[in-house]
Design a protein around this motif. Structure first.
Motif, short mmCIF file in Angstrom:
data_model
loop_
_atom_site.label_atom_id
_atom_site.label_comp_id
_atom_site.label_asym_id
_atom_site.label_seq_id
_atom_site.Cartn_x
_atom_site.Cartn_y
_atom_site.Cartn_z
N THR A 211 0.80 -1.23 0.00
CA THR A 211 0.00 0.00 0.00
C THR A 211 0.83 1.27 0.00
O THR A 211 0.28 2.37 0.06
CB THR A 211 -0.97 0.03 1.20
N HIS A 214 0.48 4.87 -2.21
CA HIS A 214 -0.11 6.15 -1.83
C HIS A 214 0.96 7.17 -1.47
O HIS A 214 0.92 8.32 -1.92
CB HIS A 214 -1.09 5.97 -0.67
N SER A 243 1.89 -2.64 4.46
CA SER A 243 2.04 -1.18 4.35
C SER A 243 3.44 -0.77 3.95
O SER A 243 3.66 0.38 3.55
CB SER A 243 1.69 -0.53 5.68
N TYR A 254 -3.90 2.21 4.66
CA TYR A 254 -4.59 1.79 3.43
C TYR A 254 -4.78 0.27 3.31
O TYR A 254 -5.05 -0.22 2.23
CB TYR A 254 -3.84 2.32 2.19
N ASP A 256 -7.31 -1.49 4.61
CA ASP A 256 -8.72 -1.69 4.28
C ASP A 256 -9.02 -1.28 2.83
O ASP A 256 -9.82 -1.92 2.14
CB ASP A 256 -9.63 -0.93 5.24
N TRP A 257 -8.38 -0.21 2.38
CA TRP A 257 -8.52 0.21 0.98
C TRP A 257 -8.06 -0.91 0.04
O TRP A 257 -8.72 -1.20 -0.97
CB TRP A 257 -7.69 1.47 0.74
N ALA A 258 -6.93 -1.53 0.35
CA ALA A 258 -6.40 -2.61 -0.50
C ALA A 258 -7.37 -3.78 -0.55
O ALA A 258 -7.58 -4.38 -1.62
CB ALA A 258 -5.05 -3.07 0.02
N LYS A 259 -7.99 -4.09 0.57
CA LYS A 259 -8.98 -5.18 0.59
C LYS A 259 -10.14 -4.87 -0.35
O LYS A 259 -10.59 -5.74 -1.11
CB LYS A 259 -9.49 -5.40 2.02
N GLU A 260 -10.63 -3.65 -0.29
CA GLU A 260 -11.75 -3.26 -1.14
C GLU A 260 -11.35 -3.31 -2.61
O GLU A 260 -12.13 -3.79 -3.46
CB GLU A 260 -12.22 -1.85 -0.78
N GLU A 261 -10.15 -2.87 -2.94
CA GLU A 261 -9.69 -2.92 -4.34
C GLU A 261 -9.54 -4.36 -4.81
O GLU A 261 -9.86 -4.68 -5.97
CB GLU A 261 -8.36 -2.16 -4.48
N LYS A 264 -12.91 -5.68 -5.69
CA LYS A 264 -13.34 -5.17 -6.99
C LYS A 264 -12.73 -5.97 -8.14
O LYS A 264 -13.32 -6.08 -9.22
CB LYS A 264 -12.95 -3.70 -7.14
#
Length: 283
Positions: A211, A214, A243, A254, A256-261, A264
């Motif tokens: 992550t 970012h 991270s 990030y 949780d962001w990576a999990k969501e991506e 997708k």
């Protein structure tokens, strides 16, 4: 479950973040499983007991006056991990790992190191080629964008074909961080990437989502969504998320962001590790 599987401490020569502080901060962030993955880069860097002695560089802002260009002090490192496990075992799972910056010609040194300590997890990264650094543009200098991109992935392919004691590939498209010309086209690299990923999958290994894209200001994930799609299409299932933290503000960022991506992209699981074996969790 929140897990961070790429974490650096004061045992890495590019971090001064004390291991116990990392653990305290991880607990406060709700991280349930953490793996320490401090740097080992044979070639440019030496072990503490190397008979040639230790080399130093001047310290940057916030660092000591001199910084030793060394690998991890392994005995102290693994001893500290055991101490921390005993102290915090009721609050967080602590795993013992390292980030191996492998080059083809340094493989024998990593084979020896792997046999010497009890690992839960190993990140295989390519930080140099021919002992030339990417982050300083030493490797890229004098080469075209095509030459240094293809050179990076050819070295990665050679390593995964010849070295097998690892868990996942770290920041697989690292060269993007240090490419002053921008992102080299995926389609031109796809044959090499396909061969690398097929080798990794056949060997029962995985890749990580890192992550740090970012904080490096990258426009895509690390590795890119194209690489992650290709890995999935080829049958890859082992994914960790880290991270690549070196400071408090990086830790757990990030995830949780990576999990969501990943969701997708069609992924349903990510992994933690214990004794070099993947453990699957729902995203």
């Amino acid at each position: 479950m929140l897990a961070d599987y790429h974490v650096h401490t004061e045992f890495s020569n590019d971090s001064i973040y004390p291991m116990e502080e990392v653990i305290k901060d991880a607990i406060s962030l709700g991280i349930k499983d953490i793996c320490f993955t401090d740097h080992v880069d044979y070639g440019p860097y030496r072990d503490w007991d190397d008979p040639r002695g230790i080399q130093y560089r001047p310290g940057d802002e916030g660092e000591p006056e001199r910084v030793a260009l060394t690998n991890v002090d392994y005995k102290k490192y693994f001893s500290m991990i055991e101490k921390m496990r005993g102290k915090y075992r009721e609050k967080i799972a602590i795993k013992a790992g390292l980030e191996f910056g492998v080059q083809t010609h340094t493989i024998p040194e990593y084979e020896k190191l792997f046999r010497s300590y009890p690992f839960d997890f190993i990140i295989l990264s390519i930080h140099q080629a021919g002992d030339q650094e990417f982050w300083t543009n030493e490797y890229q200098s004098g080469r075209t964008q095509q030459e240094y991109n293809e050179g990076y992935y050819k070295e990665l392919l050679s390593v995964v074909q010849n070295y097998h004691n690892y868990s996942v590939l770290g920041h697989m498209d690292l060269i993007v961080r240090y490419d002053s010309y921008g992102v080299y086209p995926f389609e031109k690299l796809k044959p090499l990437l396909t061969e690398i990923l097929k080798t990794v999958i056949a060997d029962g290994k995985g890749i990580e989502v890192n992550t740090s894209n970012h904080r490096y200001g990258l426009s895509d994930m690390t590795p890119s969504r194209d690489i992650l799609k290709l890995y999935k299409e080829l049958g890859g299932t082992i994914i960790t998320i880290g991270s690549d933290s070196h400071k408090k503000e990086h830790l757990g960022a990030y995830i949780d962001w990576a999990k969501e991506e990943l969701r997708k992209l069609g992924y349903t699981q990510f992994c933690t590790f214990e004794k070099m074996q993947p453990i699957f969790h729902e995203l």
